[in-house]
Enzyme design. Structure first.
Site, PDB file in Angstrom:
ATOM      1  N   GLU A  85      35.810  -6.393 -12.237  1.00  0.00           N
ATOM      2  CA  GLU A  85      34.612  -5.770 -11.225  1.00  0.00           C
ATOM      3  C   GLU A  85      34.678  -5.006  -9.498  1.00  0.00           C
ATOM      4  O   GLU A  85      34.808  -4.499  -9.922  1.00  0.00           O
ATOM      5  CB  GLU A  85      33.948  -6.256 -11.625  1.00  0.00           C
ATOM      6  CG  GLU A  85      32.859  -6.209 -13.042  1.00  0.00           C
ATOM      7  CD  GLU A  85      32.533  -4.619 -13.794  1.00  0.00           C
ATOM      8  OE1 GLU A  85      32.133  -4.178 -13.035  1.00  0.00           O
ATOM      9  OE2 GLU A  85      33.265  -4.067 -14.594  1.00  0.00           O
ATOM     10  N   SER A 358     -20.855 -31.182 -47.019  1.00  0.00           N
ATOM     11  CA  SER A 358     -20.777 -32.221 -47.022  1.00  0.00           C
ATOM     12  C   SER A 358     -19.760 -33.227 -46.364  1.00  0.00           C
ATOM     13  O   SER A 358     -20.407 -34.424 -45.612  1.00  0.00           O
ATOM     14  CB  SER A 358     -21.129 -33.512 -48.025  1.00  0.00           C
ATOM     15  OG  SER A 358     -22.512 -33.694 -48.706  1.00  0.00           O
TER      16      SER A 358
END
Length: 705
Positions: A85, A358
């Site tokens: 690069e 219950s």
């Protein structure tokens, strides 16, 4: 003479132009500072959510990036990127004069913008805020000036480190660390020369080289070879070393991360809890968090197996089942089953709240024991029971059976409705509500029901997680631990935040021990025999609401509390073809047992504490022969046994307490008008608040086993 004059003027004009350009550049230089903020996507690091082992991934959120220090990036990887690069990176001033001139000229003339940007320029363009990707002379000029300033103010190593962590490499990988994993399945520090060179090659055309085939593969190999040559030309590789390199084998690309099954529900619960603990969505998606949850992968799988393996194939699609398992001593939700996330975004374990039936009676029992009563306390088990506040709506027992004056062990073992209504009247409904809240049931879910005489019978709606946590309080000697799904959060800097759940003494230790003793009788001799684990003690409670619209089994060992619920998303009777109308002691108890048998396999057998006889000396009714008849009750509900005692006078008009008819069509289209719209909210199977006293099935009131 004239030529000299013209030349002089030309020189003056040129000089003036240079001065003007210099002045303009100076002004632009002064007005173009280095931005003080970065682009969100340039620095964002996605978060990873793990199971409780801290290694197995549940989900990934946000951008795939893991920042890495430059020192941990091998020299040959850095050299490859520089060779590919920007060979003059360590010598230039942050810009390339030739490349910049070429780019400016092509922009001015309208040609396609050419390359030539340095590593510093690429970083500036992708890293700092305020620099768009548009192709304009102004933007390019700003990029150049900021690049020069960055080069002057930051070290080259800093620039290279930010660049390597910022640049996109394809395959969804941002930064060199994520790229190393995406292409080669290893950390960047383990890359060899050929692999590092390939990552450098990818930067030029990340989409094309992400998974190259055919002509793209030929181009990728050519680009890779050019990087190897460049490394040799810059001296990063010797000639022999360069010649020895071979094109690396690329790992098969991973498919985009998709959440499957219960992971979708897990992610939602984790996100919700992170938000409650102060983490924003931005933190989660871009903060690079490592989130370790409380979920145990094996137990999650066991929960799904228990539900799917126990429920018959003929189970109607409208029937929904939830399971939640909570560690009593920590409050950690270690496993759950929430249903099918492809059909509903709302799960059956956390989001869905259905009437407790219950399974609420143990909260009433705990309140009584914690307020001076004992297991030997006698309560009225006769049916029906008229409450002074509403004598016109008597409360019946199942089948209208009377039990006489019974102690609290017999009351819970046989799930006697009138006994618990009487008990709540003795203790005070507000104290029952306060105890339930302290044990983990939110006050807002209790408040609207607390003044009803049927409140102790479970007319309030709860989630499976809440109910498991509430029973877990009993298993934890009366100490309630804050329920949570996150163990720890580690940020991008390595700072670890370990979740410390709040702990509170909901009821006394002795009261908890007594309640557990009574609830063990439910599993040994009462309505919950289908949930017995033959190698260890179990305490629990069944729950069946009016017309079996919601059925439960909720129980625990000393190490783990688990709740199982079943209900329909249209609030109709849970009726399984071939199995009939369901009760808590049937399929819910069987699902519970299937999960707990696997969850407890290999775990040490721990014992519950002995009952303490809170308030008075113990003198409990022992189970008798007719109670022991429950032992093999796994498929259908046998008639409940009761203590000998006076039978109450029948009410006028006469009531019936019949079981729901067994021939209900579970998919009857005529009932679909009550279907819950799953797109607008979680199911909450809760009827309107009943009258202060419970009516019977026949006239629409609540009924509980």
């Amino acid at each position: 003479m004239r030529k000299r004059r013209v030349l002089r003027w030309l020189l003056i004009v040129v000089a003036a132009g240079v001065l003007v350009l210099a002045a303009l550049f100076g002004v632009a230089w002064a007005l173009t500072p280095i931005p003080d903020s970065t682009q969100e996507d340039a620095t964002a690091q996605g978060s990873v959510i793990y199971y409780r082992d801290g290694k197995t991934v549940i989900a990934r959120q946000g951008i795939d990036r893991r920042n890495v220090e430059l020192a941990k990036v091998p020299r040959h990887v850095r050299d490859a990127v520089i060779a590919a690069e920007n060979r003059s990176f360590y010598e230039d001033s942050g810009v390339s004069v030739k490349g910049t001139a070429r780019a400016l000229w092509s922009t001015v003339t309208g040609q396609q913008l050419q390359g030539g940007s340095t590593i510093t320029q690429q970083l500036v363009r992708n890293y700092y805020s305020g620099l768009s990707q548009e192709r304009s002379v102004v933007r390019k000029a700003k990029e150049i000036m900021i690049s020069i300033k960055v080069d002057q103010s930051q070290s080259k190593d800093w620039v290279l480190e930010q660049y390597l962590n910022t640049i996109y490499f394809g395959r969804g990988a941002n930064g060199v660390q994520a790229a190393a994993q995406a292409y080669f399945g290893k950390g960047v520090d383990d890359l060899d020369v050929a692999q590092g060179a390939y990552l450098a090659s990818v930067i030029q055309q990340p989409s094309r080289f992400a998974d190259p085939e055919g002509a793209d593969l030929d181009a990728a190999k050519a680009r890779w070879q050019s990087v190897i040559r460049a490394m040799a030309e810059t001296g990063a590789l010797g000639a022999d070393e360069a010649a020895a390199q071979r094109f690396p084998e690329l790992k098969e690309p991973k498919k985009p991360f998709q959440l499957k099954g219960q992971a979708q529900y897990m992610l939602q619960q984790v996100t919700d809890e992170l938000n409650r603990r102060g983490y924003s969505d931005e933190d989660i998606n871009g903060g690079g968090l490592k989130i370790v949850t409380t979920f145990d992968k094996k137990l999650m799988e066991a929960a799904e197996r228990a539900v799917k393996g126990t429920l018959p194939q003929a189970t109607p699609k409208k029937v929904r089942t939830g399971l939640a398992a909570v560690a009593p001593d920590t409050g950690e939700v270690v496993a759950f089953y929430g249903g099918n996330p492809d059909k509903s975004q709302y799960d059956n374990a956390f989001s869905a709240k259905v009437m407790a039936g219950s399974t609420f009676k143990p909260y009433t029992l705990a309140a009584a024991l914690d307020n001076g009563l004992s297991l030997s306390t006698r309560v009225d088990g006769n049916s029906p029971m008229r409450v002074a506040a509403d004598p016109d709506h008597p409360i019946p027992n199942d089948g209208g059976r009377s039990y006489g004056q019974i102690d609290l062990v017999s009351a819970i073992r046989n799930s006697v409705n009138t006994a618990f209504v009487d008990l709540a009247q003795k203790v005070g409904p507000r104290k029952v509500a306060a105890t339930a809240e302290a044990m983990g049931i939110p006050a807002e879910q209790l408040e609207q029901h607390v003044d009803a005489a049927s409140f102790p019978l479970g007319v309030a709606s709860v989630s499976a997680v809440q109910n498991a946590a509430g029973f877990g309080t009993l298993a934890n000697a009366g100490v309630h631990m804050e329920t949570h799904v996150i163990k720890s959060v580690t940020d991008a800097d390595g700072v670890k935040d370990v979740v410390k759940p709040a702990a509170s003494q909901a009821i006394g230790k002795g009261a908890a021990a007594d309640a557990v003793y009574a609830m063990r009788q439910v599993v040994e001799y009462g309505t919950g025999t289908a949930a017995r684990l033959y190698d260890r003690p179990v305490a629990g409670k069944t729950g069946t609401t009016d017309d079996s619209k919601a059925v439960w089994f909720n129980g625990f060992t000393p190490q783990l509390a688990t709740a199982v619920n079943m209900f329909r998303d249209d609030n109709e009777t849970v009726n399984i073809p071939g199995y009939g109308v369901q009760f808590g002691g049937q399929l819910p108890a069987q699902v519970w047992r299937a999960f707990m048998a696997e969850a407890m396999d290999g775990e040490p057998v721990e014992q519950f504490p002995e009952p303490q006889g809170v308030g008075h000396a113990p003198g409990y009714d022992q189970p008798r022969d007719q109670d022991r008849g429950w032992r093999d009750d796994t498929r259908s509900r046998e008639p409940e046994q009761w203590d000998e005692g006076p039978t109450a006078e029948p009410t006028q008009p006469p009531f019936t307490d019949e079981e729901p008819p067994a021939d209900l069509e579970p998919e009857d289209d005529a009932r679909r008008s009550e279907t819950f719209d799953q797109d607008f909210g979680p199911p909450s199977v809760e009827e309107s608040v009943p009258e202060p006293t419970a009516a019977t099935d026949g006239d629409g009131g609540p009924r509980f086993d």
